[in-house]
Design a protein around this motif. Structure first.
Motif, PDB file in Angstrom:
ATOM      1  N   HIS A 152       0.839  -1.206   0.000  1.00  0.00           N
ATOM      2  CA  HIS A 152       0.000   0.000   0.000  1.00  0.00           C
ATOM      3  C   HIS A 152       0.873   1.255   0.000  1.00  0.00           C
ATOM      4  O   HIS A 152       0.604   2.209  -0.745  1.00  0.00           O
ATOM      5  CB  HIS A 152      -0.924   0.001   1.215  1.00  0.00           C
ATOM      6  CG  HIS A 152      -1.782   1.222   1.315  1.00  0.00           C
ATOM      7  ND1 HIS A 152      -2.820   1.457   0.443  1.00  0.00           N
ATOM      8  CD2 HIS A 152      -1.749   2.279   2.168  1.00  0.00           C
ATOM      9  CE1 HIS A 152      -3.390   2.621   0.750  1.00  0.00           C
ATOM     10  NE2 HIS A 152      -2.754   3.122   1.804  1.00  0.00           N
ATOM     11  N   SER A 156       1.002   4.054  -2.911  1.00  0.00           N
ATOM     12  CA  SER A 156       0.772   5.473  -2.613  1.00  0.00           C
ATOM     13  C   SER A 156       1.948   6.322  -3.075  1.00  0.00           C
ATOM     14  O   SER A 156       1.760   7.416  -3.625  1.00  0.00           O
ATOM     15  CB  SER A 156       0.570   5.678  -1.111  1.00  0.00           C
ATOM     16  OG  SER A 156      -0.608   5.054  -0.684  1.00  0.00           O
ATOM     17  N   GLU A 160       1.776   9.373  -5.762  1.00  0.00           N
ATOM     18  CA  GLU A 160       2.272  10.707  -5.396  1.00  0.00           C
ATOM     19  C   GLU A 160       3.369  11.158  -6.355  1.00  0.00           C
ATOM     20  O   GLU A 160       3.427  12.331  -6.751  1.00  0.00           O
ATOM     21  CB  GLU A 160       2.795  10.719  -3.954  1.00  0.00           C
ATOM     22  CG  GLU A 160       1.722  10.570  -2.904  1.00  0.00           C
ATOM     23  CD  GLU A 160       0.755  11.739  -2.898  1.00  0.00           C
ATOM     24  OE1 GLU A 160       1.181  12.886  -3.119  1.00  0.00           O
ATOM     25  OE2 GLU A 160      -0.452  11.482  -2.691  1.00  0.00           O
TER      26      GLU A 160
END
Length: 177
Positions: A152, A156, A160
């Motif tokens: 995860h 992420s 980003e």
């Protein structure tokens, strides 16, 4: 703790405690039978060579493990100690295959099989988690959770990074225009 465990643990432990007390009080008969087995141990092992001392140590382990199991104090550890303690006792005291006559052989076999049953009970008690997940399951679950968390976090970070890259391109276009 369930009623079955509350009753079964002391019942199982009682045999070990009685055997341990007997070994502590009268170690000589057991020591005579243990001496040939101890003589076969290779040099350099950390096992005491005095058969009486070994029988008393085993007896103390049986009493302590039995008391712990009966009272529910560290029952899995106690059951493991009991399982380990009954093996040498069974091998040295109930060698039915060397019995001189049929009646002695039958008695020795009966005691040998009884001790195998006690060993089975102790092994079951050693792995009994009382319905709670065991250490191995918890370790696997923690590893799985950590892996999912890392995946995860990586996902992420990629999102980003792509967003920051896109924003940087937009700003670069705005500065050039």
């Amino acid at each position: 703790m369930s009623i079955v465990r509350r009753v079964a643990r002391p019942l199982l432990a009682s045999v070990f405690v009685v055997q341990g007390v007997d070994a502590l009080r009268r170690p000589e008969p057991r020591a005579e039978k243990a001496a040939p087995l101890l003589a076969k141990l290779p040099e350099g092992t950390n096992v005491p060579t005095d058969p009486v001392q070994v029988v008393r140590i085993n007896g103390a382990a049986l009493v302590l493990g039995g008391a712990m199991l009966a009272t529910g104090r560290a029952p899995r550890l106690a059951a493991t100690v009991l399982a380990a303690g009954i093996v040498p006792d069974t091998i040295t005291n109930y060698q039915f295959w060397t019995a001189p006559d049929a009646q002695t052989k039958a008695e020795q076999r009966s005691h040998f099989l009884k001790n195998l049953g006690l060993l089975g009970g102790a092994l079951l008690a050693a792995v009994d988690t009382e319905g709670r997940p065991g250490v191995a399951w918890r370790a696997r679950a923690a590893g799985t959770d950590a892996k999912k968390g890392a995946e995860h976090l990586a996902s992420s970070a990629r999102r980003e990074f792509r967003a920051a890259k896109a924003e940087a391109k937009l700003k670069a276009k705005n500065v050039v225009s």
